[in-house]
Design a protein around this motif. Structure first.
Motif, PDB file in Angstrom:
ATOM      1  N   ILE A 144       0.758  -1.197  -0.105  1.00 27.50           N
ATOM      2  CA  ILE A 144      -0.191   0.010  -0.131  1.00 27.50           C
ATOM      3  C   ILE A 144       0.841   1.279   0.051  1.00 27.50           C
ATOM      4  O   ILE A 144       2.012   1.209   0.486  1.00 27.50           O
ATOM      5  CB  ILE A 144      -0.860  -0.041   1.305  1.00 27.50           C
ATOM      6  CG1 ILE A 144      -0.192   0.154   2.511  1.00 27.50           C
ATOM      7  CG2 ILE A 144      -1.660  -1.173   1.433  1.00 27.50           C
ATOM      8  CD1 ILE A 144      -0.911   0.431   3.623  1.00 27.50           C
ATOM      9  N   ALA A 145       0.227   2.464  -0.503  1.00 28.36           N
ATOM     10  CA  ALA A 145       0.812   3.872  -0.455  1.00 28.36           C
ATOM     11  C   ALA A 145      -0.135   4.576   0.139  1.00 28.36           C
ATOM     12  O   ALA A 145      -1.466   4.440  -0.579  1.00 28.36           O
ATOM     13  CB  ALA A 145       1.317   4.267  -1.835  1.00 28.36           C
ATOM     14  N   HIS A 146      -0.117   5.016   1.159  1.00 26.58           N
ATOM     15  CA  HIS A 146      -1.332   5.632   1.950  1.00 26.58           C
ATOM     16  C   HIS A 146      -1.562   7.260   1.879  1.00 26.58           C
ATOM     17  O   HIS A 146      -2.390   7.850   2.476  1.00 26.58           O
ATOM     18  CB  HIS A 146      -1.235   5.221   3.384  1.00 26.58           C
ATOM     19  CG  HIS A 146      -0.042   5.399   4.210  1.00 26.58           C
ATOM     20  ND1 HIS A 146       1.088   4.294   3.665  1.00 26.58           N
ATOM     21  CD2 HIS A 146       0.456   6.359   4.770  1.00 26.58           C
ATOM     22  CE1 HIS A 146       1.912   5.208   4.836  1.00 26.58           C
ATOM     23  NE2 HIS A 146       1.710   6.275   5.348  1.00 26.58           N
ATOM     24  N   GLU A 147      -0.269   7.911   1.184  1.00 31.64           N
ATOM     25  CA  GLU A 147      -0.315   9.429   1.198  1.00 31.64           C
ATOM     26  C   GLU A 147       0.043   9.659  -0.053  1.00 31.64           C
ATOM     27  O   GLU A 147       1.308   9.854  -0.395  1.00 31.64           O
ATOM     28  CB  GLU A 147       0.658  10.001   2.271  1.00 31.64           C
ATOM     29  CG  GLU A 147      -0.186  10.430   3.677  1.00 31.64           C
ATOM     30  CD  GLU A 147       0.685  11.380   4.287  1.00 31.64           C
ATOM     31  OE1 GLU A 147       1.649  12.082   3.670  1.00 31.64           O
ATOM     32  OE2 GLU A 147       0.544  11.206   5.744  1.00 31.64           O
ATOM     33  N   VAL A 148      -0.976   9.650  -0.972  1.00 29.56           N
ATOM     34  CA  VAL A 148      -0.471  10.157  -2.603  1.00 29.56           C
ATOM     35  C   VAL A 148      -1.102  11.585  -2.745  1.00 29.56           C
ATOM     36  O   VAL A 148      -2.439  11.881  -2.901  1.00 29.56           O
ATOM     37  CB  VAL A 148      -1.327   9.391  -3.539  1.00 29.56           C
ATOM     38  CG1 VAL A 148      -0.663   9.551  -5.016  1.00 29.56           C
ATOM     39  CG2 VAL A 148      -1.041   7.734  -3.070  1.00 29.56           C
ATOM     40  N   TRP A 149      -0.070  12.761  -2.520  1.00 29.77           N
ATOM     41  CA  TRP A 149      -0.465  14.157  -2.513  1.00 29.77           C
ATOM     42  C   TRP A 149      -0.752  14.376  -4.175  1.00 29.77           C
ATOM     43  O   TRP A 149       0.438  14.213  -4.998  1.00 29.77           O
ATOM     44  CB  TRP A 149       0.449  14.964  -2.045  1.00 29.77           C
ATOM     45  CG  TRP A 149       0.771  14.649  -0.604  1.00 29.77           C
ATOM     46  CD1 TRP A 149       1.075  13.609   0.139  1.00 29.77           C
ATOM     47  CD2 TRP A 149       0.303  15.598   0.527  1.00 29.77           C
ATOM     48  NE1 TRP A 149       1.010  13.846   1.316  1.00 29.77           N
ATOM     49  CE2 TRP A 149       0.604  15.009   1.730  1.00 29.77           C
ATOM     50  CE3 TRP A 149       0.036  16.868   0.465  1.00 29.77           C
ATOM     51  CZ2 TRP A 149       0.530  15.784   2.842  1.00 29.77           C
ATOM     52  CZ3 TRP A 149      -0.203  17.535   1.653  1.00 29.77           C
ATOM     53  CH2 TRP A 149      -0.239  17.084   2.954  1.00 29.77           C
ATOM     54  N   GLN A 150      -1.732  15.220  -4.533  1.00 29.47           N
ATOM     55  CA  GLN A 150      -2.147  15.159  -5.699  1.00 29.47           C
ATOM     56  C   GLN A 150      -0.934  16.155  -6.490  1.00 29.47           C
ATOM     57  O   GLN A 150      -0.520  15.792  -7.598  1.00 29.47           O
ATOM     58  CB  GLN A 150      -3.276  16.107  -5.946  1.00 29.47           C
ATOM     59  CG  GLN A 150      -3.853  16.625  -7.384  1.00 29.47           C
ATOM     60  CD  GLN A 150      -4.932  17.341  -7.461  1.00 29.47           C
ATOM     61  OE1 GLN A 150      -5.700  17.487  -6.702  1.00 29.47           O
ATOM     62  NE2 GLN A 150      -5.291  17.830  -8.968  1.00 29.47           N
ATOM     63  N   SER A 151      -0.461  17.211  -5.994  1.00 31.91           N
ATOM     64  CA  SER A 151       0.363  18.143  -6.557  1.00 31.91           C
ATOM     65  C   SER A 151       1.741  17.520  -7.024  1.00 31.91           C
ATOM     66  O   SER A 151       2.482  17.448  -7.860  1.00 31.91           O
ATOM     67  CB  SER A 151       0.557  19.543  -5.762  1.00 31.91           C
ATOM     68  OG  SER A 151       1.397  20.298  -6.494  1.00 31.91           O
ATOM     69  N   THR A 152       2.286  16.881  -5.927  1.00 28.07           N
ATOM     70  CA  THR A 152       3.627  16.251  -6.080  1.00 28.07           C
ATOM     71  C   THR A 152       3.658  15.063  -6.482  1.00 28.07           C
ATOM     72  O   THR A 152       4.871  14.681  -7.262  1.00 28.07           O
ATOM     73  CB  THR A 152       4.400  16.113  -4.411  1.00 28.07           C
ATOM     74  OG1 THR A 152       4.044  17.750  -3.882  1.00 28.07           O
ATOM     75  CG2 THR A 152       5.622  15.876  -4.382  1.00 28.07           C
ATOM     76  N   PHE A 153       2.829  14.045  -6.222  1.00 26.39           N
ATOM     77  CA  PHE A 153       3.041  12.664  -6.652  1.00 26.39           C
ATOM     78  C   PHE A 153       1.814  12.231  -7.512  1.00 26.39           C
ATOM     79  O   PHE A 153       1.849  11.061  -7.996  1.00 26.39           O
ATOM     80  CB  PHE A 153       2.881  11.755  -5.662  1.00 26.39           C
ATOM     81  CG  PHE A 153       4.170  12.158  -4.528  1.00 26.39           C
ATOM     82  CD1 PHE A 153       5.255  12.327  -4.916  1.00 26.39           C
ATOM     83  CD2 PHE A 153       3.539  12.724  -3.222  1.00 26.39           C
ATOM     84  CE1 PHE A 153       6.281  12.539  -3.811  1.00 26.39           C
ATOM     85  CE2 PHE A 153       4.486  12.890  -2.271  1.00 26.39           C
ATOM     86  CZ  PHE A 153       5.782  12.913  -2.383  1.00 26.39           C
ATOM     87  N   GLY A 154       1.232  13.115  -8.009  1.00 24.48           N
ATOM     88  CA  GLY A 154      -0.164  12.646  -8.894  1.00 24.48           C
ATOM     89  C   GLY A 154       0.239  12.193 -10.158  1.00 24.48           C
ATOM     90  O   GLY A 154      -0.223  11.238 -10.781  1.00 24.48           O
ATOM     91  N   LYS A 155       1.265  12.764 -10.752  1.00 27.06           N
ATOM     92  CA  LYS A 155       1.675  12.291 -12.437  1.00 27.06           C
ATOM     93  C   LYS A 155       1.947  10.823 -12.176  1.00 27.06           C
ATOM     94  O   LYS A 155       1.765  10.075 -12.798  1.00 27.06           O
ATOM     95  CB  LYS A 155       2.552  13.216 -12.599  1.00 27.06           C
ATOM     96  CG  LYS A 155       2.878  12.857 -14.178  1.00 27.06           C
ATOM     97  CD  LYS A 155       4.087  14.099 -14.749  1.00 27.06           C
ATOM     98  CE  LYS A 155       4.286  13.605 -16.159  1.00 27.06           C
ATOM     99  NZ  LYS A 155       3.064  13.990 -16.901  1.00 27.06           N
ATOM    100  N   SER A 156       2.942  10.659 -11.091  1.00 25.34           N
ATOM    101  CA  SER A 156       3.487   9.221 -11.138  1.00 25.34           C
ATOM    102  C   SER A 156       2.489   8.260 -10.667  1.00 25.34           C
ATOM    103  O   SER A 156       2.290   7.131 -11.192  1.00 25.34           O
ATOM    104  CB  SER A 156       4.798   9.421  -9.997  1.00 25.34           C
ATOM    105  OG  SER A 156       5.774   9.891 -10.268  1.00 25.34           O
ATOM    106  N   PHE A 157       1.498   8.641  -9.896  1.00 23.40           N
ATOM    107  CA  PHE A 157       0.475   7.845  -9.328  1.00 23.40           C
ATOM    108  C   PHE A 157      -0.417   7.672 -10.792  1.00 23.40           C
ATOM    109  O   PHE A 157      -0.819   6.408 -10.977  1.00 23.40           O
ATOM    110  CB  PHE A 157      -0.313   8.469  -8.595  1.00 23.40           C
ATOM    111  CG  PHE A 157      -1.755   7.692  -8.128  1.00 23.40           C
ATOM    112  CD1 PHE A 157      -1.518   6.503  -7.526  1.00 23.40           C
ATOM    113  CD2 PHE A 157      -3.060   8.350  -8.358  1.00 23.40           C
ATOM    114  CE1 PHE A 157      -2.841   5.808  -7.128  1.00 23.40           C
ATOM    115  CE2 PHE A 157      -4.090   7.689  -7.846  1.00 23.40           C
ATOM    116  CZ  PHE A 157      -4.129   6.183  -7.532  1.00 23.40           C
ATOM    117  N   ASN A 158      -0.867   8.450 -11.421  1.00 20.51           N
ATOM    118  CA  ASN A 158      -1.710   8.445 -12.659  1.00 20.51           C
ATOM    119  C   ASN A 158      -0.988   7.682 -13.790  1.00 20.51           C
ATOM    120  O   ASN A 158      -1.586   6.708 -14.531  1.00 20.51           O
ATOM    121  CB  ASN A 158      -2.193   9.676 -13.196  1.00 20.51           C
ATOM    122  CG  ASN A 158      -3.227  10.409 -12.421  1.00 20.51           C
ATOM    123  OD1 ASN A 158      -3.889   9.694 -11.597  1.00 20.51           O
ATOM    124  ND2 ASN A 158      -3.370  11.688 -12.399  1.00 20.51           N
TER     125      ASN A 158
END
Length: 309
Positions: free
Chosen positions: A80-94
């Motif tokens: 699990i990854a439990h803190e996916v911050w939109q501005s900083t990590f959103g691109k890698s997550f998407n």
């Protein structure tokens, strides 16, 4: 492509969840939780791990790069990854969602903001703040040895933003340069040092965080964020960060089959702004270890987390 991959992932998850109704017991293999390099994320890792352990599951923790972790979740090295911050990590997550193998497990109750930030007393040193243009007019106040006469902005660790800050400074033709801190602790140390000398300082900060309380401060107001405005997204880079970004959770696609009870709990987990700020304060203000802070948070908030079981 992203939509098709999401459909494929959703179908796989549905199948796995249905399978989980037949075999409800969680695997005794450890649920692997990633830890990164900021306080609330590490403390929250131990909080969630403690919740999983309360139902008899095994947990292990592994330090992980905050951008590459989503690939680790996709291939199962991290559960699990439990803190996916939109501005900083959103691109890698998407990007990981597009590739498949990772589940979007929804958002926390808290919204987020990630931006240049200054303590309250700096507003008296530089009239016109929080406007970015006023900040730029005061650039000389923020100069440090080695900044070449330009204002110095202390960014977070390089793995958080990459070139984004430098792109913004260039796009807006700001009289600033950026230095990357080695850790979140270096940001707080710089704030403490500057305050002792009543010195102008501007650093990367975020909310929720322990700085939401205390003496206070403000985020710099840059041109409004719009979808795709960042250079890394094809825009001109002349924009700030989302003022109310999301904070997501992610899981390995086989988690619903291997740890069905823990997966159900992880779906229910939803931390508020106060929850996250308090987790950070226990470490960054009270000086507790991350593990001790998590134990205290769990003891003080049983009604909250037991409702997720």
């Amino acid at each position: 492509m992203r939509f098709l991959n999401k459909l494929a992932t959703a179908a796989a998850v549905s199948s796995l969840v249905l399978g989980a109704t037949v075999a409800q017991a969680d695997s005794k293999e450890p649920i692997v939780i990633a830890t990164h390099n900021w306080t609330s994320q590490i403390t929250m890792a131990y909080v969630i791990g403690g919740i999983f352990e309360s139902i008899g599951d095994n947990v292990s923790y592994v330090p992980a790069d905050s951008q590459a972790v989503y690939e680790s979740v996709r291939n199962g090295d991290v559960t699990i990854a439990h803190e996916v911050w939109q501005s900083t990590f959103g691109k890698s997550f998407n990007n990981a969602l597009d590739a498949g193998g990772i589940i979007d497990v929804g958002t926390h109750a808290s919204v987020t903001q990630e931006e240049w930030w200054y303590p309250a007393y700096v507003g008296d040193l530089c009239p016109g703040l929080p406007s970015w243009k006023a900040l730029n007019d005061c650039a000389a106040l923020f100069a440090t040895p080695g900044s070449g006469g330009k204002g110095r902005y202390l960014d977070g660790p390089m793995d958080w933003h990459g070139q984004e800050t430098l792109n913004r400074i260039e796009a807006l033709d700001m009289d600033f340069t950026a230095k990357f801190a080695g850790s979140s602790g270096a940001l707080w140390a710089e704030l403490e040092s500057a305050a002792k000398d009543n010195r102008a300082v501007v650093v990367f900060n975020w909310s929720p965080n322990f700085t939401d309380a205390g003496d206070g401060g403000s985020f710099v107001k840059f041109p409004a964020y719009t979808e795709g405005c960042k250079k890394s997204d094809g825009g001109d880079g002349k924009c700030g960060s989302p003022p109310a970004g999301w904070l997501k959770k992610a899981a390995y696609y086989q988690m619903p089959a291997k740890w069905p009870t823990a997966y159900k709990i992880f779906n229910n987990v939803s931390f508020t702004k106060n929850d996250i700020g308090n987790m950070a304060a226990l470490v960054d203000i009270d000086g507790m270890s991350h593990e001790a802070a998590a134990t205290k948070w769990l003891a003080d908030n049983e009604a909250t987390w037991k409702a997720w079981l």
